[in-house]
Motif scaffolding. Structure first.
Motif, short mmCIF file in Angstrom:
data_model
loop_
_atom_site.label_atom_id
_atom_site.label_comp_id
_atom_site.label_asym_id
_atom_site.label_seq_id
_atom_site.Cartn_x
_atom_site.Cartn_y
_atom_site.Cartn_z
N UNK A 43 -18.52 1.72 -10.95
CA UNK A 43 -19.19 1.17 -12.15
C UNK A 43 -18.27 0.71 -13.28
N UNK A 44 -17.08 1.03 -13.40
CA UNK A 44 -16.21 0.38 -14.27
C UNK A 44 -15.77 -1.13 -13.87
N UNK A 45 -15.78 -1.54 -12.60
CA UNK A 45 -15.36 -2.69 -12.22
C UNK A 45 -16.88 -3.66 -12.32
N UNK A 46 -17.98 -2.90 -12.10
CA UNK A 46 -19.19 -3.94 -12.34
C UNK A 46 -19.34 -3.96 -14.08
N UNK A 47 -19.05 -3.23 -14.87
CA UNK A 47 -19.25 -3.26 -16.29
C UNK A 47 -17.94 -4.45 -16.84
N UNK A 48 -16.93 -4.26 -15.98
CA UNK A 48 -15.73 -5.42 -16.41
C UNK A 48 -16.51 -6.94 -16.05
N UNK A 49 -17.17 -6.74 -14.90
CA UNK A 49 -17.67 -8.10 -14.59
C UNK A 49 -18.71 -8.48 -15.64
N UNK A 50 -19.65 -7.57 -15.77
CA UNK A 50 -20.83 -7.85 -16.51
C UNK A 50 -20.20 -8.36 -18.18
N UNK A 51 -19.21 -7.78 -18.89
CA UNK A 51 -18.81 -7.63 -20.05
C UNK A 51 -17.83 -8.64 -20.23
N UNK A 52 -16.91 -8.84 -19.59
CA UNK A 52 -15.60 -9.49 -19.72
C UNK A 52 -15.66 -10.46 -18.70
N UNK A 53 -16.32 -10.70 -17.58
CA UNK A 53 -16.37 -11.86 -16.64
C UNK A 53 -15.12 -11.77 -15.88
N UNK A 54 -14.45 -10.52 -15.62
CA UNK A 54 -13.35 -10.20 -14.87
C UNK A 54 -13.58 -9.83 -13.59
N UNK A 55 -13.89 -10.82 -12.66
CA UNK A 55 -14.26 -10.99 -11.14
C UNK A 55 -13.53 -10.88 -10.23
N UNK A 56 -11.99 -10.82 -10.51
CA UNK A 56 -11.05 -10.70 -9.31
C UNK A 56 -10.83 -9.36 -9.20
N UNK A 57 -10.59 -9.06 -7.92
CA UNK A 57 -10.34 -7.66 -7.40
C UNK A 57 -9.20 -7.72 -6.27
N UNK A 58 -8.25 -7.08 -6.34
CA UNK A 58 -6.97 -7.08 -5.48
C UNK A 58 -7.71 -6.90 -3.98
N UNK A 59 -7.09 -7.37 -3.02
CA UNK A 59 -7.63 -6.99 -1.76
C UNK A 59 -7.48 -5.57 -1.28
N UNK A 60 -6.34 -5.16 -1.72
CA UNK A 60 -6.28 -3.67 -1.42
C UNK A 60 -7.27 -2.93 -2.02
N UNK A 61 -7.22 -3.00 -3.59
CA UNK A 61 -8.26 -2.34 -4.65
C UNK A 61 -9.53 -2.33 -3.88
N UNK A 62 -10.06 -3.54 -3.41
CA UNK A 62 -11.41 -3.76 -2.72
C UNK A 62 -11.53 -2.84 -1.54
N UNK A 63 -10.70 -2.73 -0.75
CA UNK A 63 -10.85 -1.97 0.38
C UNK A 63 -10.76 -0.58 -0.08
N UNK A 64 -10.07 -0.10 -0.94
CA UNK A 64 -10.11 1.16 -1.54
C UNK A 64 -11.58 1.53 -2.16
N UNK A 65 -11.88 0.67 -2.99
CA UNK A 65 -13.18 0.92 -3.52
C UNK A 65 -14.31 0.93 -2.45
N UNK A 66 -14.23 0.23 -1.42
CA UNK A 66 -14.93 0.35 -0.12
C UNK A 66 -14.99 1.76 0.51
N UNK A 67 -13.97 2.18 0.80
CA UNK A 67 -13.49 3.35 1.39
C UNK A 67 -14.25 4.50 0.40
#
Length: 332
Positions: free
Chosen positions: A98-122
């Protein structure tokens, strides 16, 4: 997926042209781009309001559960230890996305590091599996408490509860670990844009320019195996529980005994129904807009962590009384 790719190219969102040189170079993207909820970009701020409210309730409710169980010696029992495990699982699960989702919705912060993305998935998939396992442990606790009450304290000792918790953690870690390991090895030469609000497993691996059947089949196998076995064991436990309840002599005794299971049943329904609805819309909702699929996927992750502490707070007398006692003391 092809329609989504065409839409993204038409909207000029692809940062990399699809030339042969880029196909060979773009194998390990440093970042992915999360689109949030494609098709509802103009409503992102409005959608963030209920999402933020659900997250706040989940945080406050689950922290309150942990605090009450820790500070109240009478609640140091297997049922409440499992409830604490569920609260921790819900906190990690909702916080992982959710923190990343809110950053997308509020600040248009759409980038996520490749490793961070896999970590979030896991973390998202690992703690989803863990929560399902905790439901089985709670069903077993209710089975022993109702069907063999005299031996409950000797069967479910603190040591047994700790071992059950460790088994559930190890099961989740081992079953979900292949997800990011397989996803990391695929070459990503099409695009780094994920038409989703978080790094959901299939949404990520579909971007790979390789045969991803291993990831796809393994993901489906784990989902069916975990859900199927967990639901089976829960159903067996409650079949035995209902048989024991119906053998009780009076209606009041039956209602009182069933009441000890009602919170657990409500929590199970609150978790599995959104999951089932999400699965059905993905498998059979070909005419459903993509943004609806993503909304359902978000609800499936966010609603149970919000509802679980509310259900237990309202329907469990010991927790409800402790909450009222805390507020009364503060009022005085």
């Amino acid at each position: 997926m092809e329609e989504t790719s065409l839409f993204l190219r038409g909207a000029k969102l692809l940062p990399y042209p699809m030339s042969d040189s880029n196909i060979s170079d773009f194998t390990n993207p440093s970042t992915f781009i999360l689109l949030g909820i494609p098709g509802l970009e103009t409503a992102h701020v409005w959608i963030s309001i209920p999402f933020c409210a659900m997250y706040a309730i989940a945080l406050l409710g689950n922290v309150a559960i942990l605090f009450i169980v820790k500070t109240e010696p009478s609640l140091h029992e297997p049922m409440y230890y499992f409830l604490c495990m569920l609260a921790i699982t819900d906190l990690v699960l909702s916080t992982s996305i959710l923190p990343k989702i809110l950053s997308i919705f509020w600040f248009n912060s759409r980038e996520i590091n490749f490793t961070a993305c896999l970590t979030q998935m896991y973390f998202m998939h690992c703690f989803t599996v863990m929560g399902s396992g905790i439901f089985v442990a709670m069903a077993y606790d209710r089975y022993v408490a109702i069907c063999d009450p005299l031996r409950h304290s000797t069967i479910l000792t603190n040591w047994v509860v700790a071992k059950l918790g460790l088994v559930l953690v190890l099961r989740s870690i081992i079953l979900i670990l292949p997800h990011p390991l397989l996803a990391r090895q695929w070459p990503y030469c099409r695009t780094n844009i994920i038409p989703h609000s978080y790094c959901e497993h299939i949404a990520v691996v579909k971007l790979a320019c390789a045969d991803i059947r291993v990831s796809s089949y393994y993901g489906l196998s784990v989902a069916f195996l975990v859900t199927g076995l967990d639901v089976f064991f829960i159903a067996v436990s409650y079949t035995q529980i209902l048989r024991a309840i119906f053998r009780l002599s009076t209606k009041d005794a039956r209602l009182k005994t069933f009441g000890t299971c009602s919170s657990h049943l409500c929590v199970i329904l609150a978790s599995y129904i959104p999951a089932l609805f999400s699965f059905l819309t993905h498998r059979f909702g070909q005419n459903v807009p993509p943004y609806f699929h993503i909304l359902v996927a978000n609800v499936y992750i966010l609603v149970p962590p919000m509802l679980n502490p509310i259900i237990y707070g309202m329907r469990t007398k010991q927790i409800r009384d402790r909450l009222l006692h805390l507020f009364t003391d503060k009022g005085n």
